[in-house]
Design an enzyme around this catalytic site. Structure first.
Site: not given
Ligand code: GDR
Length: 331
Positions: A9, A128, A130, A152, A156, A182
């Site tokens: 990434g 995350s 999330e 998602y 994660k 962030h």
């Protein structure tokens, strides 16, 4: 001995900040880039010429084994993912494979390298906030029950527990950073902060009249990406691998984001400038994220430096500058 780090990434916001931090610290930095003729790789060659780009894909275990064998890393940072939550409902299978299954692939590649070379590798997984989804307590800590609300988030959670499992099963130095939102001027324009900062910049330059948004009542704990990559590095310098919440401990609504962004261009009432478009509403929402990063503050000595107000104004100022240059270039 010069330390070596491999970042997946690398072309994303965090990958770029982390590459800069590690380069400043004297690391040799390797970055995994997927795809043929990836335009982001060309950009990276210009902005971060010291990064050695390795071709590979989180879906392709063999490519990861080769990438790790080539980089011979002391540290691996797994930041690669399909990261846009809204996209994950339309592309749940692909998100699960890349954002979830990709973690297993890179862990396996690291384990294979450790076993075959006898070298120790420290591993960081980008987990995350999330994962907290339908929050079971406020604020959220490392011990809060996970209740993801999107494909998602579910992916994660899989990566998070797989990282813990590899730490516990094989004694790997594998840490997981549960990072809250962030942002930065490098944030992708699909995320709400950058979408707002770009639109506000265009509004003040007379290039656009309005911005279309979804849920204005959602609340997030927003920090500065440059501060958060430092936490990733600190986790891998600690003797023991562990999981850490990384957050500011403050939560703000999309409305507050709009207040500050419009204030930066001298507009106090933005009601005429914003309209609600159901297309940007999500099938399930994460309403109130706020993180308690006491563990990271006490164990790693980490703390965020840039506050919310400063962050939003920094992004708007950057985009006013950027959009004016673009407009001038188009004339
Ligand atoms: P998030 O970030 O989903 O929290 O994930 P995003 O900026 O996309 O959404 C934040 C909140 O804003 C609301 N919202 C809108 N969002 C977008 N993108 N566009 C809109 O028009 C809009 N209007 C309102 C959303 O409903 C949501 O509540 C980010 C990603 O970086 C993840 O990869 C990462 O894991 C988490 O942060 C921590």
């Amino acid at each position: 001995m010069t330390k070596r780090a491999l970042i997946t990434g690398i072309t994303g916001q965090d990958g770029m900040y982390l590459a800069e931090l590690l380069h400043e610290k004297g690391y040799d930095v390797f970055g995994l880039v997927a795809g043929q003729n990836n335009p982001k790789a060309d950009l990276l060659r210009v902005t971060h010429p010291y990064v050695e780009i390795i071709s590979g894909n989180l879906l392709d275990l063999v490519s990861l084994i080769r990438a790790v064998a080539h980089a011979k890393p002391d540290e691996v940072y797994n930041l690669g993912a399909i990261s846009f939550v809204a996209y994950s409902w339309e592309n749940a299978r692909l998100t699960s494979d890349v954002t979830g299954g990709g973690v297993l692939n890179i862990l396996e590649a690291v384990r294979f390298f450790q076993d075959s070379s006898g070298r120790d590798v420290r591993f960081y997984q980008a987990s995350s906030s999330e994962m907290f989804g339908k929050v079971q307590e406020v604020p959220q800590t490392e011990k809060t029950l996970l209740w993801p609300r999107s494909p998602y988030g579910v992916a994660k959670v899989y990566g998070h527990y797989m990282t813990i499992n590899y730490r516990e099963s094989y004694g790997m130095h594998a840490s997981s950073g549960v990072l809250f939102n962030h942002e930065s001027p490098r944030r992708g324009p699909e995320f709400v902060t950058r979408k707002v900062s770009q639109a506000v910049a265009r509004i003040t330059l007379g290039l656009q009249d309005q911005i279309a948004l979804g849920n204005l009542d959602a609340k997030r704990d927003w920090g500065f990406a440059g501060d958060y990559v430092e936490a990733m590095w600190l986790m891998l310098q600690h003797d023991h691998a562990d999981d850490y919440v990384i957050s500011t401990g403050e939560t703000h609504s999309i409305r507050e984001l709009l207040d500050i962004a419009f204030d930066e261009i001298g507009i106090s009432d933005w009601s005429e400038r914003v309209h609600i478009d159901p297309a940007f509403m999500r099938p399930a929402e994460v309403d109130e994220l706020i993180g308690d990063s006491t563990k990271a503050r006490e164990t790693l000595g980490w703390r965020p430096k840039v506050g919310f107000d400063e962050l939003v104004r920094m992004m708007v100022r950057h985009d006013v500058d950027d959009q004016s240059k673009r407009a001038a270039g188009a004339q």
